[in-house]
Scaffold this motif. Structure first.
Motif, short mmCIF file in Angstrom:
data_model
loop_
_atom_site.label_atom_id
_atom_site.label_comp_id
_atom_site.label_asym_id
_atom_site.label_seq_id
_atom_site.Cartn_x
_atom_site.Cartn_y
_atom_site.Cartn_z
N LEU A 215 -3.59 2.11 -6.95
CA LEU A 215 -2.93 1.26 -7.94
C LEU A 215 -3.50 -0.16 -7.97
O LEU A 215 -3.04 -1.00 -8.73
N GLY A 216 -4.51 -0.40 -7.11
CA GLY A 216 -5.17 -1.71 -7.14
C GLY A 216 -4.73 -2.67 -6.08
O GLY A 216 -4.89 -3.89 -6.24
N PHE A 217 -4.20 -2.15 -4.95
CA PHE A 217 -3.79 -3.01 -3.85
C PHE A 217 -4.62 -2.64 -2.61
O PHE A 217 -4.17 -1.88 -1.75
N PRO A 218 -5.85 -3.17 -2.53
CA PRO A 218 -6.74 -2.77 -1.42
C PRO A 218 -6.24 -3.20 -0.05
O PRO A 218 -6.51 -2.54 0.95
N VAL A 219 -5.51 -4.32 -0.01
CA VAL A 219 -4.91 -4.77 1.25
C VAL A 219 -3.42 -4.51 1.16
O VAL A 219 -2.70 -5.11 0.36
N CYS A 220 -2.95 -3.57 1.96
CA CYS A 220 -1.54 -3.22 1.93
C CYS A 220 -1.16 -2.55 3.24
O CYS A 220 -2.02 -2.07 3.98
N ARG A 221 0.13 -2.56 3.54
CA ARG A 221 0.67 -1.82 4.66
C ARG A 221 1.96 -1.14 4.19
O ARG A 221 2.74 -1.74 3.44
N VAL A 222 2.15 0.07 4.65
CA VAL A 222 3.41 0.76 4.45
C VAL A 222 4.02 0.96 5.82
O VAL A 222 3.53 1.76 6.61
N ARG A 223 5.05 0.18 6.12
CA ARG A 223 5.71 0.27 7.43
C ARG A 223 6.86 1.27 7.31
O ARG A 223 7.68 1.18 6.39
N ALA A 224 6.91 2.18 8.26
CA ALA A 224 7.93 3.25 8.22
C ALA A 224 9.10 2.87 9.12
O ALA A 224 8.92 2.56 10.30
N HIS A 225 10.29 2.89 8.58
CA HIS A 225 11.52 2.59 9.31
C HIS A 225 12.51 3.74 9.14
O HIS A 225 12.31 4.64 8.32
N ALA A 252 7.38 5.28 -7.38
CA ALA A 252 7.09 6.71 -7.51
C ALA A 252 5.99 7.13 -6.55
O ALA A 252 6.06 8.22 -5.95
N ALA A 253 4.99 6.27 -6.36
CA ALA A 253 3.88 6.61 -5.47
C ALA A 253 4.35 6.71 -4.03
O ALA A 253 3.99 7.65 -3.31
N VAL A 254 5.17 5.75 -3.60
CA VAL A 254 5.62 5.73 -2.21
C VAL A 254 6.61 6.87 -1.94
O VAL A 254 6.51 7.57 -0.94
N ARG A 255 7.55 7.06 -2.86
CA ARG A 255 8.50 8.16 -2.66
C ARG A 255 7.81 9.52 -2.83
O ARG A 255 8.19 10.49 -2.18
N GLY A 256 6.77 9.56 -3.64
CA GLY A 256 6.01 10.79 -3.77
C GLY A 256 5.27 11.17 -2.50
O GLY A 256 4.93 12.34 -2.30
N ALA A 257 5.03 10.17 -1.65
CA ALA A 257 4.38 10.44 -0.36
C ALA A 257 5.36 11.02 0.66
O ALA A 257 4.94 11.42 1.75
N GLY A 258 6.66 11.02 0.33
CA GLY A 258 7.63 11.62 1.22
C GLY A 258 8.73 10.71 1.71
O GLY A 258 9.65 11.16 2.41
N PHE A 259 8.67 9.44 1.35
CA PHE A 259 9.72 8.51 1.75
C PHE A 259 10.92 8.66 0.81
O PHE A 259 10.78 8.96 -0.37
N THR A 260 12.11 8.41 1.36
CA THR A 260 13.33 8.47 0.56
C THR A 260 13.57 7.16 -0.18
O THR A 260 14.03 7.16 -1.33
N PHE A 261 13.24 6.04 0.47
CA PHE A 261 13.45 4.71 -0.10
C PHE A 261 12.15 3.92 -0.03
O PHE A 261 11.36 4.08 0.90
N CYS A 262 11.97 3.04 -1.02
CA CYS A 262 10.81 2.16 -1.05
C CYS A 262 11.30 0.73 -1.20
O CYS A 262 12.05 0.41 -2.14
N SER A 263 10.89 -0.15 -0.27
CA SER A 263 11.28 -1.56 -0.35
C SER A 263 10.02 -2.41 -0.31
O SER A 263 8.96 -1.98 0.16
N LEU A 264 10.14 -3.65 -0.80
CA LEU A 264 9.03 -4.60 -0.81
C LEU A 264 9.37 -5.76 0.11
O LEU A 264 10.44 -6.36 0.00
N ASP A 265 8.47 -6.08 1.04
CA ASP A 265 8.67 -7.22 1.94
C ASP A 265 8.25 -8.50 1.21
O ASP A 265 7.07 -8.70 0.90
N LEU A 266 9.21 -9.35 0.93
CA LEU A 266 8.95 -10.56 0.16
C LEU A 266 8.21 -11.63 0.94
O LEU A 266 7.77 -12.63 0.36
#
Length: 283
Positions: A215-225, A252-266
């Motif tokens: 989606l155009g975010f080359p620098v990213c982290r998805v932290r799992a909680h 949709a992309a994050v939940r499509g990967a298998g997560f139930t919830f998607c949040s953004l760290d501000l």
């Protein structure tokens, strides 16, 4: 001609000095087995070791569920491009309860598994294991450094006085594609301390981050909680408004990967953010 303060050197001279020190350090070794992930640090070390020691340098990539497929492919490609002697070995940290428990010392058990896998190779070559640790790494929470000390591993970049910036500058001077490669620590570093590290959670993290890059975010982290049900997305602060613009696609992309919830760290992306949880862990 531009004058420079007596205490400073032109950037190219500083890079040359750093590489000269690294070369001199590597010449002290009979042979080295480089723990090679394909990141900027280990790539520079593997490249320099091959140049200095020739056939007495072997780059070894540890393969486990915590290594993203994209990183494995990139490590292979770099090794092929530069003619590095390179092999892959499977490590068994995922089978070690101390590792999967994901306590504050997870990295210690991960590195212990790495050294156990590399030891036979090093013994056969009469080599020591060399890590791509740089000076900046020494101040971070890195239990793996204790495992390295216990197993007699060396850190030539540290011995040569190279910081992360120095590694990138030297790599750029040498024309290495990894010079500006974003840091890509293992996938297990995305799992909240105390939550079990499982292949399924690692798969979700890998898939979600790949989708965000698409989606155009080359620098990213998805932290799992929350046992791998909640994804906390980190992108650089300047990119946060764009996440809002693409909110539905990101969700949709994050939940499509298998997560139930998607949040953004501000607060935005920062390496090692999960270390903020360390004081909350049982002592």
């Amino acid at each position: 001609m531009t004058d420079h303060p007596a205490s400073a050197k032109p950037a190219d001279a500083a890079v040359g000095d750093g590489m000269a020190r690294l070369t001199a350090r590597l010449r002290l070794e009979n042979a080295v087995v480089v723990a090679y992930s394909g990141g900027a640090d280990s790539a520079l070390l593997a490249f320099a070791a091959a140049r200095v020691l020739g056939a007495r340098a072997l780059a070894v990539t540890a393969v486990s569920p915590s290594l993203a497929a994209s990183e494995r492919a990139a490590a292979r490609a770099f090794a092929r491009q530069h003619g590095l002697a390179h092999i892959e070995v499977c490590t068994d940290e995922a089978d070690r309860p101390e590792y999967t428990a994901n306590g504050a010392d997870r990295c210690y058990h991960c590195k212990s598994a790495l050294f156990d896998a590399l030891a036979p190779l090093a013994a056969a070559m009469g080599a020591r294991v060399a890590l791509g640790t740089n000076l900046d790494d020494l101040g971070d929470h890195r239990p793996g450094q204790r495992a390295a000390a216990e197993h007699g591993a060396i850190a030539p970049l540290v011995d040569a006085g190279l910081t992360k910036a120095g590694v990138r500058a030297a790599s750029r001077e040498l024309g290495l594609a990894t010079a500006d490669k974003p840091a890509a620590p293992c996938l297990a570093s995305r799992v909240s301390y105390g939550d079990p590290v499982t292949p399924e959670v690692l798969r979700r993290v890998e898939a979600a981050e790949a989708a965000l890059r698409d989606l155009g975010f080359p620098v990213c982290r998805v932290r799992a909680h929350a046992g791998g049900t909640l994804a906390r997305v980190e992108v650089p602060r300047a990119e946060i408004p764009r996440v809002g613009e693409l909110r539905e696609r990101v969700d949709a992309a994050v939940r499509g990967a298998g997560f139930t919830f998607c949040s953004l760290d501000l607060s935005g992306f920062a390496s090692g953010r999960l270390n903020a949880l360390l004081p909350l862990l049982p002592s």
